[in-house]
Design an enzyme around this catalytic site. Structure first.
Site, PDB file in Angstrom:
ATOM      1  N   SER A 141       0.840  -1.208   0.000  1.00  0.00           N
ATOM      2  CA  SER A 141       0.000   0.000   0.000  1.00  0.00           C
ATOM      3  C   SER A 141       0.864   1.242   0.000  1.00  0.00           C
ATOM      4  CB  SER A 141      -0.891   0.033   1.245  1.00  0.00           C
ATOM      5  OG  SER A 141      -1.607   1.252   1.294  1.00  0.00           O
ATOM      6  N   TYR A 154      -1.822   0.088  10.311  1.00  0.00           N
ATOM      7  CA  TYR A 154      -2.014  -0.451   8.948  1.00  0.00           C
ATOM      8  C   TYR A 154      -0.714  -0.308   8.145  1.00  0.00           C
ATOM      9  CZ  TYR A 154      -3.841  -0.839   4.162  1.00  0.00           C
ATOM     10  OH  TYR A 154      -4.054  -1.201   2.860  1.00  0.00           O
TER      11      TYR A 154
HETATM   12  P1  NAI Z   1     -11.794  -5.360  -0.357  1.00  0.00           P
HETATM   13  O1  NAI Z   1     -12.229  -5.207   1.057  1.00  0.00           O
HETATM   14  O2  NAI Z   1     -12.688  -4.881  -1.454  1.00  0.00           O
HETATM   15  O3  NAI Z   1     -11.382  -6.861  -0.651  1.00  0.00           O
HETATM   16  C1  NAI Z   1     -10.567  -7.566   0.253  1.00  0.00           C
HETATM   17  C2  NAI Z   1     -10.667  -9.025  -0.003  1.00  0.00           C
HETATM   18  O4  NAI Z   1      -9.840  -9.676   0.963  1.00  0.00           O
HETATM   19  C3  NAI Z   1     -12.074  -9.580   0.167  1.00  0.00           C
HETATM   20  O5  NAI Z   1     -12.328 -10.536  -0.833  1.00  0.00           O
HETATM   21  C4  NAI Z   1     -12.018 -10.230   1.550  1.00  0.00           C
HETATM   22  O6  NAI Z   1     -12.880 -11.327   1.690  1.00  0.00           O
HETATM   23  C5  NAI Z   1     -10.573 -10.691   1.578  1.00  0.00           C
HETATM   24  N1  NAI Z   1     -10.114 -10.951   2.931  1.00  0.00           N
HETATM   25  C6  NAI Z   1     -10.035 -10.110   3.978  1.00  0.00           C
HETATM   26  N2  NAI Z   1      -9.621 -10.770   5.078  1.00  0.00           N
HETATM   27  C7  NAI Z   1      -9.420 -12.055   4.697  1.00  0.00           C
HETATM   28  C8  NAI Z   1      -8.996 -13.227   5.355  1.00  0.00           C
HETATM   29  N3  NAI Z   1      -8.711 -13.230   6.661  1.00  0.00           N
HETATM   30  N4  NAI Z   1      -8.907 -14.358   4.648  1.00  0.00           N
HETATM   31  C9  NAI Z   1      -9.210 -14.396   3.354  1.00  0.00           C
HETATM   32  N5  NAI Z   1      -9.622 -13.327   2.652  1.00  0.00           N
HETATM   33  C10 NAI Z   1      -9.732 -12.182   3.333  1.00  0.00           C
HETATM   34  O7  NAI Z   1     -10.373  -4.606  -0.424  1.00  0.00           O
HETATM   35  P2  NAI Z   1      -9.369  -4.255  -1.632  1.00  0.00           P
HETATM   36  O8  NAI Z   1      -9.323  -2.783  -1.748  1.00  0.00           O
HETATM   37  O9  NAI Z   1      -9.647  -5.063  -2.811  1.00  0.00           O
HETATM   38  O10 NAI Z   1      -7.988  -4.697  -0.931  1.00  0.00           O
HETATM   39  C11 NAI Z   1      -7.137  -5.689  -1.448  1.00  0.00           C
HETATM   40  C12 NAI Z   1      -5.730  -5.416  -0.965  1.00  0.00           C
HETATM   41  O11 NAI Z   1      -5.298  -4.147  -1.444  1.00  0.00           O
HETATM   42  C13 NAI Z   1      -5.572  -5.384   0.558  1.00  0.00           C
HETATM   43  O12 NAI Z   1      -4.378  -6.041   0.918  1.00  0.00           O
HETATM   44  C14 NAI Z   1      -5.463  -3.893   0.866  1.00  0.00           C
HETATM   45  O13 NAI Z   1      -4.719  -3.655   2.041  1.00  0.00           O
HETATM   46  C15 NAI Z   1      -4.743  -3.393  -0.376  1.00  0.00           C
HETATM   47  N6  NAI Z   1      -4.914  -1.977  -0.644  1.00  0.00           N
HETATM   48  C16 NAI Z   1      -6.152  -1.434  -0.911  1.00  0.00           C
HETATM   49  C17 NAI Z   1      -6.275  -0.079  -1.162  1.00  0.00           C
HETATM   50  C18 NAI Z   1      -7.591   0.583  -1.453  1.00  0.00           C
HETATM   51  O14 NAI Z   1      -7.630   1.837  -1.513  1.00  0.00           O
HETATM   52  N7  NAI Z   1      -8.667  -0.121  -1.666  1.00  0.00           N
HETATM   53  C19 NAI Z   1      -5.092   0.801  -1.146  1.00  0.00           C
HETATM   54  C20 NAI Z   1      -3.856   0.124  -0.872  1.00  0.00           C
HETATM   55  C21 NAI Z   1      -3.791  -1.216  -0.640  1.00  0.00           C
END
Ligand code: NAI
Length: 245
Positions: A141, A154
């Site tokens: 991130s 975070y």
């Molecule tokens: P999101 O909340 O839309 O999707 C996250 C996914 O991870 C979901 O499918 C959820 O079920 C899964 N997940 C969460 N905890 C879990 C666990 N314990 N076991 C299995 N699956 C789990 O979030 P997004 O935005 O798609 O995030 C994906 C990655 O990108 C994360 O690592 C987040 O930290 C990173 N990220 C996101 C940003 C944003 O602005 N959306 C910015 C920078 C990084």
């Protein structure tokens, strides 16, 4: 230089960046092994891929359980005979000020963002070693690059993973590749599904509405890293909205 027929496992593939990456790679001919907490969500993603003529299998998983990651990698081996890439994408961001003392949220971020990705690495290394090829992609991130209030824990979890990623890169023998991708503000459910502090959630959502870009931008960046020739390693990619400070 191809993505076609690569076997790619993605954690957190039910929505957001993981889902966008799965759909993008499948459209480019990769075969997907999808994991997330919600079986219904990954089943829907797998169904969309199959209906579009692609190939995907899925397994419900919680990345805080090491055995679940081993089972996901086992699924790839059973169904496709190998695994070429793991995208350690699952992550949570229940951010808050330190003095809010949401210590359980700190623990949860350490468990999912650090332990979860490390368990993914542990699950693939034996088979990547045996294959003498493989690619670890860790989703980090920009929160770890520009540190701001409320994002301390975070950012710390993401930078712990960044540090581990660099050492892993140095340890890897030729044939194995390691990439870190750092997204900025991305338009996903991340804030609503992660942030437990209502005031912080509202503040971050306001920023998100102003700034966020499509998760497809991250999917394309991950595809770029994967499609390089085997002797080319893309170490680090930062993808931000142009409007982000
Ligand atoms: P999101 O909340 O839309 O999707 C996250 C996914 O991870 C979901 O499918 C959820 O079920 C899964 N997940 C969460 N905890 C879990 C666990 N314990 N076991 C299995 N699956 C789990 O979030 P997004 O935005 O798609 O995030 C994906 C990655 O990108 C994360 O690592 C987040 O930290 C990173 N990220 C996101 C940003 C944003 O602005 N959306 C910015 C920078 C990084």
């Amino acid at each position: 230089m191809t993505i076609e027929n690569k076997i790619v496992a993605i954690t957190g593939a039910g929505r957001g960046i993981g889902r966008a990456t799965a759909l993008h790679l499948a459209a480019r001919g990769a075969r997907l092994v999808l994991g997330a907490r919600s079986e219904a969500e990954i089943a829907t993603v797998a169904d969309s891929i199959e209906k579009a003529g692609g190939s995907a299998v899925f397994r419900q998983l919680d990345v805080t359980r090491r055995a679940d990651l081993e089972a996901l990698v086992g699924l790839a081996q059973d169904r496709f005979g190998r695994l070429d890439v793991i995208v350690n994408n699952a992550g949570i961001g229940p951010i808050s000020r330190f003095d809010a003392l949401r210590v359980e949220d700190w623990d949860a971020m350490i468990d999912v963002n650090v332990r979860g990705a490390l368990y993914g690495i542990a699950a693939v290394l034996p088979i990547f070693g045996a294959q003498r090829s493989g690619h670890v992609v860790n989703v980090i991130s920009t929160a770890g690059l520009k540190i701001v209030p409320t994002m301390g824990v975070y950012a710390a979890t993401k930078n712990a993973l960044r540090t581990a990623t660099e050492a892993l890169r140095q340890e890897c023998v030729p044939g194995l590749r390691v990439t870190e991708v750092s997204p900025g503000f991305i338009d996903t459910t991340f804030v609503d599904s992660s942030v437990t502090d209502p005031a912080v959630r509202e503040a971050v959502n306001r920023q998100k509405r102003k700034l966020a870009i499509s998760p497809d931008a991250i999917a394309r960046a991950i595809a770029f890293a994967i499609e390089q020739p085997a002797d080319v390693e893309i170490g680090s990619i930062v993808v931000r909205p142009t409007a982000q400070d």
